[in-house]
Motif scaffolding. Structure first.
Motif, short mmCIF file in Angstrom:
data_model
loop_
_atom_site.label_atom_id
_atom_site.label_comp_id
_atom_site.label_asym_id
_atom_site.label_seq_id
_atom_site.Cartn_x
_atom_site.Cartn_y
_atom_site.Cartn_z
N LYS A 1 37.61 42.04 39.03
CA LYS A 1 38.04 41.58 37.70
C LYS A 1 38.39 42.76 36.81
N GLY A 2 39.56 42.67 36.21
CA GLY A 2 39.97 43.69 35.26
C GLY A 2 40.59 44.94 35.86
N LEU A 3 40.65 45.01 37.18
CA LEU A 3 41.26 46.18 37.83
C LEU A 3 42.72 45.88 38.16
N ASP A 4 43.57 46.85 37.94
CA ASP A 4 44.97 46.73 38.30
C ASP A 4 45.08 46.43 39.80
N PRO A 5 45.87 45.42 40.20
CA PRO A 5 45.95 45.05 41.62
C PRO A 5 46.39 46.17 42.55
N THR A 6 47.35 46.99 42.14
CA THR A 6 47.78 48.07 43.04
C THR A 6 46.72 49.15 43.15
N LEU A 7 46.05 49.48 42.05
CA LEU A 7 44.96 50.45 42.10
C LEU A 7 43.84 49.93 43.00
N ARG A 8 43.49 48.67 42.80
CA ARG A 8 42.44 48.05 43.61
C ARG A 8 42.78 48.13 45.10
N GLU A 9 44.02 47.85 45.45
CA GLU A 9 44.40 47.89 46.87
C GLU A 9 44.44 49.32 47.40
N LEU A 10 44.87 50.29 46.58
CA LEU A 10 44.82 51.68 47.03
C LEU A 10 43.39 52.08 47.37
N VAL A 11 42.45 51.69 46.53
CA VAL A 11 41.04 51.99 46.75
C VAL A 11 40.55 51.33 48.05
N LYS A 12 40.93 50.08 48.24
CA LYS A 12 40.49 49.35 49.44
C LYS A 12 41.11 49.95 50.70
N VAL A 13 42.36 50.34 50.63
CA VAL A 13 42.99 50.97 51.80
C VAL A 13 42.33 52.31 52.09
N ARG A 14 42.08 53.12 51.05
CA ARG A 14 41.51 54.45 51.29
C ARG A 14 40.11 54.34 51.89
N ALA A 15 39.26 53.49 51.37
CA ALA A 15 37.93 53.31 51.94
C ALA A 15 38.03 52.82 53.38
N SER A 16 38.94 51.91 53.64
CA SER A 16 39.11 51.37 54.99
C SER A 16 39.62 52.42 55.96
N GLN A 17 40.46 53.34 55.48
CA GLN A 17 40.90 54.46 56.33
C GLN A 17 39.70 55.32 56.70
#
Length: 168
Positions: free
Chosen positions: A41-57
């Motif tokens: 909630k409240g996080l920019d969708p593209t920023l949120r996905e960058l974070v999720k991709v980086r952690a997953s990498q």
């Protein structure tokens, strides 16, 4: 004149998941989905996905990489920035200072080599995010790391996700 023939090679067989953990622990899965929704909630969708991709990498979670790269593209992220994410330190010019702070914080929270998030990493993130947003960002990083652990431990199979299938 030499012509190069390209033949379609068969792909390696898909491995089965070790465990259908979401079906076997449905209350945990549902709680994770709710936690994930709350953390974003409240996080920019593209920023949120960058974070999720980086952690997953970093965690080598194939299922989450499949899901979150597709979600990032659906949210308007560019292929180029997703490709460069694994080498962000050499590709800093692809990202804003705010995104770089989030990516660096993601790495620090994901890889707790020293047992804590370094003060300078936290301070940099605190310069770019208001406290409430920083709390949400830390929550989102923590939750994707939990999803990654489920995915890696049970060898969930990537390649079958379509954006919008699951909201997390």
């Amino acid at each position: 004149m030499t012509t190069h023939q390209h033949t379609s090679a068969a792909h390696a067989p898909e491995h089965p998941a070790r465990l259908a953990w979401a079906q076997l622990a449905p209350d945990v899965y549902k709680a994770m989905v709710r936690l994930d929704m709350a953390s974003c909630k409240g996080l920019d969708p593209t920023l949120r996905e960058l974070v999720k991709v980086r952690a997953s990498q970093l965690n080598r979670c194939a299922l989450c990489l499949d899901m979150h790269t597709k979600d990032a593209l659906a949210a308007g992220e560019s292929v180029e920035r997703i490709i460069q994410l694994d080498a962000w330190e050499e590709s800093r010019h692809f990202y804003t200072e705010r995104e770089l702070a989030a990516i660096e914080l993601t790495e620090a929270v994901t890889v707790l080599t020293d047992g804590f998030v370094p003060d300078e990493v936290y301070a940099n993130a605190a310069e770019h995010f208001e406290e409430a947003e920083l709390a949400q960002l830390i929550a989102a990083i923590t939750v994707i790391n939990a999803w990654n652990r489920f995915g890696v431990a049970t060898r969930q199979v990537p390649g079958h996700y379509t954006p919008g299938d699951i909201k997390h």
